[in-house]
Design an enzyme around this catalytic site. Structure first.
Site, PDB file in Angstrom:
ATOM      1  N   GLU A 189       0.896  -1.157   0.000  1.00 56.09           N
ATOM      2  CA  GLU A 189       0.000   0.000   0.000  1.00 56.09           C
ATOM      3  C   GLU A 189       0.931   1.202   0.000  1.00 56.09           C
ATOM      4  OE1 GLU A 189      -1.327   2.721   0.159  1.00 56.09           O
ATOM      5  OE2 GLU A 189      -2.882   2.844   1.680  1.00 56.09           O
ATOM      6  N   GLU A 244       4.520   8.389  -3.683  1.00 54.23           N
ATOM      7  CA  GLU A 244       5.199   7.970  -2.465  1.00 54.23           C
ATOM      8  C   GLU A 244       6.386   7.059  -2.751  1.00 54.23           C
ATOM      9  OE1 GLU A 244       2.488   6.361   0.376  1.00 54.23           O
ATOM     10  OE2 GLU A 244       1.364   8.224   0.594  1.00 54.23           O
TER      11      GLU A 244
END
Length: 683
Positions: A144, A153
């Site tokens: 995730e 990210e």
């Protein structure tokens, strides 16, 4: 251990030294993170669980031992799902130390300590081997690592490293695949967030500098809740395009790539903006899909899952261009290891050489370094501009000496256009100065406004050429402001400037007022709601850590949120609860306000919304919060230009009978902050 951190106070402008413990810092990080939002995202959780069960079953069907690598484990939820689904062992990697500690507690509380190992490292630092973090490579990869832009990210470098060093080939991956979609649109509303538009001032036209029109803009993504952007506010010029997919089960590269989609324009118009989002296929067959699509793409919009940790993206083209219905167009998306950007061209424009991908946007005009996207929208708001022009008109004379105190404000330019004798402007940075200077040069007003890079308390009449200020003006807007009352920095500046003001100087705005109303949020409550359990697993240690962070504070705090993105219902009437008189200096003593507001509508009271309104002159007020009356049903319309404050109650209140919200507010002049407390009780 305690540390002292120097922080610029956004209200007073002073440098405050704040004593904080390491533990406090950690808890604050967790409390303000999106973990609660993710844990409340049942659509995401259930689809991850289905994908994990299917991946574990596929490995078991091959007769293999199931070893899972969970990168970015957070609370450890996905690792616990994997073990529950039958995995033999799971390595759960979490780089954020306090979150890794929370995951250890959660895993232990649920009885999975023997099968889940928490590794507090970045995944690219994890080693495999007898003396390594992992005894053997994994054959199931769970991650995730995604943000609104999918790869922001660092997902691609992490996957690249994992496939090279940490997982077997072949490997099962959950999610299995991500697909990025995009749609080309014309939108006056959204384009106002990217470019300064011409401004009408007293029949004259203030033109934006040419450099702003030629600038490709900021490269950072504009993430918004697109569900709150009405389809009526844009025109789709092309179909929804599938731009590219990433197969997470295979080795990949984080190097630069570009992908194109060719289509015929469905309508004529100005190509300005690209709306984008992505889907996750949790299994190879694509039968379990987690979609980030906005609600208006659903046949039944109310069934769309709500998320704040993953939203949608708005990309602004380097320049707008006119397209005709039926015209052949090619939309290209490029990405490096962390970000995406788009470009548009007509295939007919190609020559014999291969088509060059669009360059990554880079601000060359400096305006995108000074003005945020909401700030561009604010400067382009014609109604708001007219309010300030009307107020200026009432106080300006041919002998006026004006001083502007705001960051990158056009008010001093307006004052010059309206005939003020002299105009000065305090700017917070050299970059801000340069942007306003470009505006002046573009409109042949060089020298019309003298730009001063000096703090208010250091300004003397010598800096003003011996003049005394007859009009002190502000929007007020300051780039350092987070909460609505941080704009009270203007009040501190006004006090520091008392020595250069004429006794009869006009102060614009003359006052500010703090307003509030109690609200029921449609969805925003999830980001601070306790979880207790999630998909059958106890995550109560997370709630304990968040509560501990709240207990560290001397008083509860409000948080900044753009409420136009988060629908809510007013359960009380809006109320003005505190006034700040800018015609006077900041007082020495605190200003307090206490009272109560009756709940006038049934609902679930999640908290209180707070905002500032500015009284420019007696009959002209500008609101940074509600911009219209509350409807009979309690629906609210909020300013898109500023964030409002939100104070979440410790526990929601079900308002079915007679009850009232009590408030206690104290403005501390020495701190420049407002201490507050709210509670709900039956009447």
């Amino acid at each position: 251990m305690k540390t002292f951190c120097g922080r610029a106070n956004p209200s007073t402008g002073a440098l405050d030294w704040v004593e904080e413990s390491e533990e406090y810092d950690y808890h604050q990080e967790i409390a303000r993170s999106c973990y609660a939002d993710m844990l409340h995202d049942h659509d995401r959780n259930k689809k991850y669980y289905r994908g994990i069960r299917a991946a574990v079953a596929r490995v078991q069907a091959r007769g293999e031992r199931v070893v899972v690598l969970d990168i970015g484990t957070g609370t450890g939820l996905l690792s616990m799902m994997a073990v529950t689904a039958g995995a033999d062992f799971c390595y759960a990697v979490e780089v954020f130390k306090p979150m890794a500690e929370a995951a250890r507690r959660i895993v232990e509380k649920n009885g999975f300590s023997e099968k889940i190992k928490i590794i507090n490292k970045h995944s690219t630092d994890v080693t495999v081997g007898p003396d390594g973090d992992m005894q053997t490579k994994a054959n199931v990869l769970i991650t995730e690592l995604f943000d609104t832009e999918l790869i922001g990210e660092g997902a691609l470098p992490s996957y690249e490293h994992a496939h090279r060093y940490l997982v077997q080939a072949p490997c099962e991956a959950v999610p299995h695949r991500a697909t990025v979609y995009a749609q080309l649109v014309e939108s006056e509303l959204l384009w106002r967030w990217a470019r300064l538009q011409p401004v009408a001032v007293e029949g004259a036209r203030l033109a934006p500098p040419p450099a702003l029109g030629l600038c490709a803009g900021a490269h950072s993504v504009c993430d918004v809740q697109l569900s709150q952007v009405s389809p009526g506010s844009f025109t789709a010029l092309g179909p929804l395009c599938t731009m590219f997919s990433v197969d997470f089960s295979k080795p990949m590269s984080s190097a630069f790539q570009s992908h194109s989609s060719q289509f015929e324009a469905r309508a004529g118009g100005r190509a300005q903006v690209v709306l984008s989002w992505w889907d996750l296929d949790m299994d190879p067959g694509g039968s379990v899909v987690c979609s980030m699509a906005p609600s208006w793409t659903y046949a039944q919009p109310e069934t769309a899952p709500w998320r704040d940790h993953w939203m949608q993206s708005v990309y602004f083209l380097p320049s707008e261009r006119r397209v005709c219905e039926g015209e052949s167009l090619r939309l290209t998306v490029c990405h490096d290891d962390y970000s995406l950007w788009y470009g548009l061209r007509s295939p007919s424009q190609q020559d014999a050489q291969p088509e060059a991908p669009p360059p990554r946007p880079c601000c060359t005009c400096q305006a995108h370094l000074v003005w945020t996207r909401p700030r561009f929208g604010e400067l382009n708001d014609g109604r708001r501009t007219e309010s300030y022009v009307r107020a200026l008109r009432s106080v300006l004379t041919a002998d006026s000496v004006c001083l502007g105190v705001s960051d990158g404000s056009l008010l001093p330019v307006f004052a010059h256009m309206m005939g003020a004798k002299k105009v000065f402007s305090l700017e917070s940075s050299r970059t801000s100065q340069q942007v306003i200077k470009q505006v002046l040069e573009a409109n042949s007003m060089e020298g019309g406004v003298e730009l001063l890079e000096v703090r208010a308390e250091q300004l003397s009449s010598k800096d003003l050429g011996g003049e005394q200020v007859s009009v002190l003006m502000a929007e007020p807007f300051f780039s350092s402001s987070l909460l609505p009352w941080h704009s009270l920095f203007f009040w501190y500046c006004r006090s520091a400037l008392a020595g250069v003001l004429r006794p009869d100087a006009a102060i614009l705005p003359r006052a500010a007022s703090l307003h509030l109303l109690a609200v029921e949020f449609q969805d925003l409550w999830r980001i601070r709601a306790p979880c207790g359990s999630c998909e059958g697993f106890s995550v109560s240690p997370m709630d304990e850590m968040v509560q501990k962070s709240l207990d560290f504070r001397e008083a509860r705090e409000a948080e900044p949120h753009p409420l136009w993105e988060y629908p809510c219902r007013a359960l009380t009437a809006p109320a003005e609860v505190m006034t700040f008189d800018f015609t006077q200096r900041v007082p020495q003593q605190p200003i307090s306000s206490r009272g109560s507001l009756p709940l006038i509508r049934p609902g679930r009271c999640h908290g209180v919304a707070l905002w500032m309104e500015y009284q420019l002159i007696a009959d002209v007020t500008v609101s940074a919060g509600l911009i219209g009356p509350v409807s009979e049903k309690g629906e609210c319309e909020w300013s898109r230009h500023r964030k409002q404050g939100v104070y979440f109650l410790r526990s929601p209140w079900e308002s079915s009978g007679r009850a009232a919200v009590s408030y206690s507010l104290t403005f501390e002049p020495a701190l420049g902050d407002i201490k507050m407390d709210f509670s709900v009780a039956p009447q």
